[in-house]
Motif scaffolding. Sequence first.
Motif, mmCIF file in Angstrom:
data_model
loop_
_atom_site.group_PDB
_atom_site.id
_atom_site.type_symbol
_atom_site.label_atom_id
_atom_site.label_comp_id
_atom_site.label_asym_id
_atom_site.label_seq_id
_atom_site.Cartn_x
_atom_site.Cartn_y
_atom_site.Cartn_z
ATOM 1 N N HIS A 101 -15.566 -22.378 -67.457
ATOM 2 C CA HIS A 101 -14.184 -22.345 -66.948
ATOM 3 C C HIS A 101 -13.444 -21.278 -67.742
ATOM 4 O O HIS A 101 -13.407 -21.326 -68.974
ATOM 5 C CB HIS A 101 -13.561 -23.727 -67.149
ATOM 6 N N PHE A 102 -12.868 -20.310 -67.041
ATOM 7 C CA PHE A 102 -12.191 -19.187 -67.710
ATOM 8 C C PHE A 102 -10.779 -19.050 -67.154
ATOM 9 O O PHE A 102 -10.583 -19.073 -65.939
ATOM 10 C CB PHE A 102 -12.985 -17.893 -67.480
ATOM 11 N N ASN A 103 -9.818 -18.890 -68.052
ATOM 12 C CA ASN A 103 -8.431 -18.775 -67.590
ATOM 13 C C ASN A 103 -8.113 -17.350 -67.172
ATOM 14 O O ASN A 103 -8.613 -16.383 -67.753
ATOM 15 C CB ASN A 103 -7.480 -19.203 -68.696
ATOM 16 N N ASP A 145 -23.299 -12.033 -60.746
ATOM 17 C CA ASP A 145 -24.479 -11.388 -61.340
ATOM 18 C C ASP A 145 -25.487 -12.434 -61.809
ATOM 19 O O ASP A 145 -26.686 -12.263 -61.664
ATOM 20 C CB ASP A 145 -24.075 -10.515 -62.538
ATOM 21 N N LEU A 146 -24.976 -13.523 -62.399
ATOM 22 C CA LEU A 146 -25.868 -14.562 -62.932
ATOM 23 C C LEU A 146 -26.195 -15.623 -61.891
ATOM 24 O O LEU A 146 -27.024 -16.505 -62.138
ATOM 25 C CB LEU A 146 -25.218 -15.234 -64.149
ATOM 26 N N ASN A 147 -25.492 -15.565 -60.757
ATOM 27 C CA ASN A 147 -25.656 -16.545 -59.695
ATOM 28 C C ASN A 147 -25.462 -17.983 -60.172
ATOM 29 O O ASN A 147 -26.309 -18.856 -59.939
ATOM 30 C CB ASN A 147 -27.028 -16.369 -59.010
ATOM 31 N N VAL A 148 -24.354 -18.201 -60.873
ATOM 32 C CA VAL A 148 -23.989 -19.561 -61.304
ATOM 33 C C VAL A 148 -22.573 -19.870 -60.816
ATOM 34 O O VAL A 148 -21.733 -18.973 -60.756
ATOM 35 C CB VAL A 148 -24.048 -19.733 -62.843
ATOM 36 N N PRO A 149 -22.326 -21.144 -60.466
ATOM 37 C CA PRO A 149 -20.968 -21.506 -60.053
ATOM 38 C C PRO A 149 -19.989 -21.302 -61.208
ATOM 39 O O PRO A 149 -20.398 -21.326 -62.378
ATOM 40 C CB PRO A 149 -21.079 -23.002 -59.720
ATOM 41 N N VAL A 150 -18.729 -21.130 -60.880
ATOM 42 C CA VAL A 150 -17.750 -20.867 -61.940
ATOM 43 C C VAL A 150 -16.397 -21.455 -61.552
ATOM 44 O O VAL A 150 -16.108 -21.627 -60.367
ATOM 45 C CB VAL A 150 -17.668 -19.337 -62.214
ATOM 46 N N VAL A 151 -15.603 -21.772 -62.573
ATOM 47 C CA VAL A 151 -14.240 -22.261 -62.334
ATOM 48 C C VAL A 151 -13.266 -21.316 -63.028
ATOM 49 O O VAL A 151 -13.490 -20.950 -64.185
ATOM 50 C CB VAL A 151 -14.049 -23.700 -62.883
ATOM 51 N N VAL A 152 -12.230 -20.908 -62.315
ATOM 52 C CA VAL A 152 -11.140 -20.200 -62.984
ATOM 53 C C VAL A 152 -9.972 -21.170 -63.100
ATOM 54 O O VAL A 152 -9.748 -22.008 -62.224
ATOM 55 C CB VAL A 152 -10.708 -18.896 -62.273
ATOM 56 N N GLY A 153 -9.261 -21.045 -64.204
ATOM 57 C CA GLY A 153 -8.148 -21.946 -64.454
ATOM 58 C C GLY A 153 -6.873 -21.167 -64.693
ATOM 59 O O GLY A 153 -6.908 -20.036 -65.169
#
Length: 296
Positions: A20-22, A38-46
């Motif tokens: 999770h990155f703001n 690029d890494l093909n991983v789910p991500v959360v932005v906050g």
Amino acid sequence: MQTLRKILEQAEANAVAIGHFNISELVTLKAVFEAARDLNVPVVVGTSEGERQFMGVRQVAAMVKSLREEYDFPIFLNADHTHSLLSAIEAAKAGFDWIVFDVSTLPFEENVRQTKAAVETLKALRPDILVEGEIGDIGSGSEIHDAAPDLQKGLTTPGEAKRFVDETGVDTLAPAVGNMHGMLKSMVAGSTKKRLDIERIRAIKAKARIFMTLHGASGTDDNDLREAIAAGMTVVHINTEVRLAWRRGLDAALAKQPDEIVPYKLLPQVVDSVKQVVAARLALFSTGRRARPAVQ
Ligand SMILES: [Zn+2]
């Protein structure tokens, strides 16, 4: 597209964590999205209340939604550290996937009462939304601090974590386990690292049986992060390291091209700088150590 809850369940089963990155502007959003793709991983932005006030609550929701739809990619949006129900409702209506309802500075009983009410209101409005509650003290401000706050008294106990989870109905829990928001100057210099109470994480997880989020993870010892994920952390928040990379990238871009005034010729260097930090953290979070019992 998989739901955020499904993504968390998968992370849980694989003993990995979601990063999770703001963000508070487009450059960091681009960097986070590109690194995750690029890494093909789910991500959360906050976005915290201040961050989303700057971007516009509906505007940031529209940007994240457009990326998710156009690229068919699991990027989700969290309303980080939301201190009032009004602000939580505004984010829910704008389409945020997740709300961190944070009244952790209140006495425990009042925190339980208000968080329970927030869960009920938000789920009535948007049954699919996830709500996180917070107990304990992890300091405030993803900035560079001169001195460390005394976090010892505010550490979360397994008993109160279980009570909080049972009574409020939150989907995810942010405990205090040695983590803190922001970084000390010595951490920025790399001479000290944050250390986590891994046994406490394991004990809270065993008792509360819930998805757990590690806030304030910037500047944490890499091995402690791996151990924390293996012990039960499902999501890890990084903000200060991203802000630091943003500032360093901007300084470097301006120094290299002192006469340049075209934003899109200067800002790619900032994207690259942020992207490197995000990619390194995502790579670490997505390397599972061992299977752990699923959330019940
Ligand atoms: Zn936080």
